[in-house]
Motif scaffolding. Structure first.
Motif, PDB file in Angstrom:
ATOM      1  N   ARG A  27      36.364  43.941  28.581  1.00 51.77           N
ATOM      2  CA  ARG A  27      36.216  43.121  29.795  1.00 51.77           C
ATOM      3  C   ARG A  27      35.833  41.707  29.395  1.00 51.77           C
ATOM      4  O   ARG A  27      34.951  41.508  28.559  1.00 51.77           O
ATOM      5  CB  ARG A  27      35.136  43.689  30.709  1.00 51.77           C
ATOM      6  N   SER A  36      38.006  37.707  36.324  1.00 47.91           N
ATOM      7  CA  SER A  36      37.500  38.757  35.435  1.00 47.91           C
ATOM      8  C   SER A  36      38.657  39.708  35.130  1.00 47.91           C
ATOM      9  O   SER A  36      39.430  40.055  36.022  1.00 47.91           O
ATOM     10  CB  SER A  36      36.362  39.488  36.159  1.00 47.91           C
ATOM     11  N   LEU A 168      41.925  48.274  46.923  1.00 50.34           N
ATOM     12  CA  LEU A 168      41.011  47.188  46.559  1.00 50.34           C
ATOM     13  C   LEU A 168      41.061  46.069  47.600  1.00 50.34           C
ATOM     14  O   LEU A 168      40.039  45.500  47.971  1.00 50.34           O
ATOM     15  CB  LEU A 168      41.357  46.632  45.170  1.00 50.34           C
ATOM     16  N   GLN A 169      42.271  45.781  48.077  1.00 46.41           N
ATOM     17  CA  GLN A 169      42.438  44.721  49.067  1.00 46.41           C
ATOM     18  C   GLN A 169      41.802  45.121  50.397  1.00 46.41           C
ATOM     19  O   GLN A 169      41.042  44.361  50.986  1.00 46.41           O
ATOM     20  CB  GLN A 169      43.940  44.459  49.262  1.00 46.41           C
ATOM     21  N   GLU A 172      37.701  47.055  49.585  1.00 49.55           N
ATOM     22  CA  GLU A 172      36.678  46.294  48.877  1.00 49.55           C
ATOM     23  C   GLU A 172      36.917  44.791  48.998  1.00 49.55           C
ATOM     24  O   GLU A 172      36.174  43.996  48.446  1.00 49.55           O
ATOM     25  CB  GLU A 172      36.615  46.744  47.403  1.00 49.55           C
ATOM     26  N   VAL A 174      38.893  42.821  47.604  1.00 53.36           N
ATOM     27  CA  VAL A 174      38.953  42.147  46.307  1.00 53.36           C
ATOM     28  C   VAL A 174      40.388  41.681  46.081  1.00 53.36           C
ATOM     29  O   VAL A 174      41.327  42.463  46.233  1.00 53.36           O
ATOM     30  CB  VAL A 174      38.547  43.113  45.165  1.00 53.36           C
ATOM     31  N   ASN A 175      40.534  40.413  45.725  1.00 53.06           N
ATOM     32  CA  ASN A 175      41.856  39.879  45.399  1.00 53.06           C
ATOM     33  C   ASN A 175      42.145  40.253  43.946  1.00 53.06           C
ATOM     34  O   ASN A 175      41.511  39.744  43.038  1.00 53.06           O
ATOM     35  CB  ASN A 175      41.837  38.361  45.588  1.00 53.06           C
ATOM     36  N   SER A 176      43.059  41.215  43.751  1.00 50.96           N
ATOM     37  CA  SER A 176      43.212  41.751  42.397  1.00 50.96           C
ATOM     38  C   SER A 176      44.655  42.091  42.075  1.00 50.96           C
ATOM     39  O   SER A 176      45.503  42.189  42.964  1.00 50.96           O
ATOM     40  CB  SER A 176      42.365  43.012  42.259  1.00 50.96           C
ATOM     41  N   MET A 197      43.203  45.344  34.887  1.00 49.24           N
ATOM     42  CA  MET A 197      42.850  44.973  36.252  1.00 49.24           C
ATOM     43  C   MET A 197      42.302  43.555  36.223  1.00 49.24           C
ATOM     44  O   MET A 197      41.412  43.242  35.434  1.00 49.24           O
ATOM     45  CB  MET A 197      41.814  45.932  36.824  1.00 49.24           C
ATOM     46  N   GLN A 199      40.577  40.589  38.528  1.00 50.12           N
ATOM     47  CA  GLN A 199      39.905  40.315  39.796  1.00 50.12           C
ATOM     48  C   GLN A 199      39.633  38.815  39.883  1.00 50.12           C
ATOM     49  O   GLN A 199      38.999  38.240  38.998  1.00 50.12           O
ATOM     50  CB  GLN A 199      38.614  41.118  39.896  1.00 50.12           C
TER      51      GLN A 199
END
Length: 316
Positions: A27, A36, A168-169, A172, A174-176, A197, A199
């Motif tokens: 990571r 990230s 995820l969208q 959560e 989260v733009n991923s 992945m 993010q």
């Protein structure tokens, strides 16, 4: 002048390729700290799952992708936190479950390891057809939380990565971007497996997003990168492209199959026996002398001897 001889390498040639990269989870942040990335190389991990569950090719891809996605979602979360992904579709594979912890340990199962529908028109394994339509649930749990956090979305394609991206969208916010893949060789062994992945943090600039929109679509598939010797760290650098990375804030781990706790299996078995009553336990002792119980996740068998059964009988 002499014309240099050029030979095009064909698929299957033993090109002097770099060694297959070791399993790893990596990571890192982009240099501007607006993005990230987590990458995973999980070739040995998925091979381990296949040897335990004896999965047919399509079930291998479905289970492997789900385990890799659970690894991406779960690793480096809070201590003792677990992440469970459950696909419950109407396709021949039944349920797929993968559970990961924050250290890179992950285990999984499929209801029907023999699920292997015909290939898609493009010649790829038909994971979406094996999974079918239904629900994807992601559950995050911790021993100190009163209840797990559950997010649920409809399965959109059943191809795993796309469904996780939708989750995820929607759940959560989260733009991923997420990619997971399992590639098999001609002998149907796992050639390479892994994923990444990305993010994008809420304050990321338009330039950052534009840079990712350049770097990510131009990447080869994760399985081709891994088969070509690209490890987890290099994959993260390729994903970030022109944004560059901050290796000094990187964290690393190694994905492993597990944990399955024989002690916990024992407790569950004793509970099951206790619910049977003395007479039934006595008849098992007389007929078989022992009981073998297999963990559905790791496929390891625990044997309960006559002494164990007598002990259980006394506790009933």
């Amino acid at each position: 002048g002499a014309v240099p001889s050029v030979r095009v390498a064909r698929r299957g040639d033993s090109v002097a390729a770099r060694a297959t990269p070791e399993d790893a989870i990596y990571r890192v942040m982009s240099a501007n700290q607006e993005v990230s990335v987590i990458t995973v190389v999980g070739t040995s991990l998925v091979s381990d799952a296949v040897s335990r569950h004896k999965t047919a090719p399509t079930a291998t891809a479905a289970l492997g992708r789900t385990m890799l996605a659970a690894t991406l979602l779960g690793t480096f979360k809070g201590d003792d936190e677990t992440t469970q992904i459950t696909f419950k579709g109407d396709g021949p594979i039944g349920q797929i479950i993968a559970i990961s912890d924050n250290t890179g340990q992950v285990k999984g199962l499929v209801s029907n390891p023999n699920a292997d529908p015909p290939l898609r028109p493009d010649g790829k394994l038909n994971v979406g057809g094996a999974v079918g339509r239904g629900l994807l649930t992601v559950s995050r749990a911790h021993p100190e939380w009163k209840a797990p956090f559950n997010g649920m979305v409809n399965i959109t394609t059943g191809e795993i990565a796309e469904d996780i991206a939708v989750y995820l969208q929607e759940s959560e916010q989260v733009n991923s971007a997420i990619a997971v893949g399992v590639s098999l060789d001609r002998d149907l062994n796992v050639r390479s497996a892994g994923g990444y992945m990305v993010q994008v943090l809420p304050f990321a600039s338009d330039e950052t997003i534009a840079a990712l929109e350049q770097s990510i679509p131009s990447l080869p598939s994760t399985t081709d990168m891994i088969a070509d010797g690209v490890g987890a760290k290099e994959m993260a650098e390729r994903v970030l492209g022109s944004l560059g990375s901050l290796p000094e804030v990187a964290t690393e781990s190694v994905p492993r199959y597990g944990p399955c706790d024989a002690g916990e299996l024992r407790v569950r078995m004793m509970r099951a026996l206790a619910s049977m009553g003395k007479d039934e336990i006595q008849s098992i002792i007389e007929e078989q002398g022992k009981v073998e119980v297999t963990c559905e996740f790791c496929k390891d068998a625990v044997t309960f001897t006559e002494a164990d059964l007598l002990g259980a009988k006394d506790e009933v």
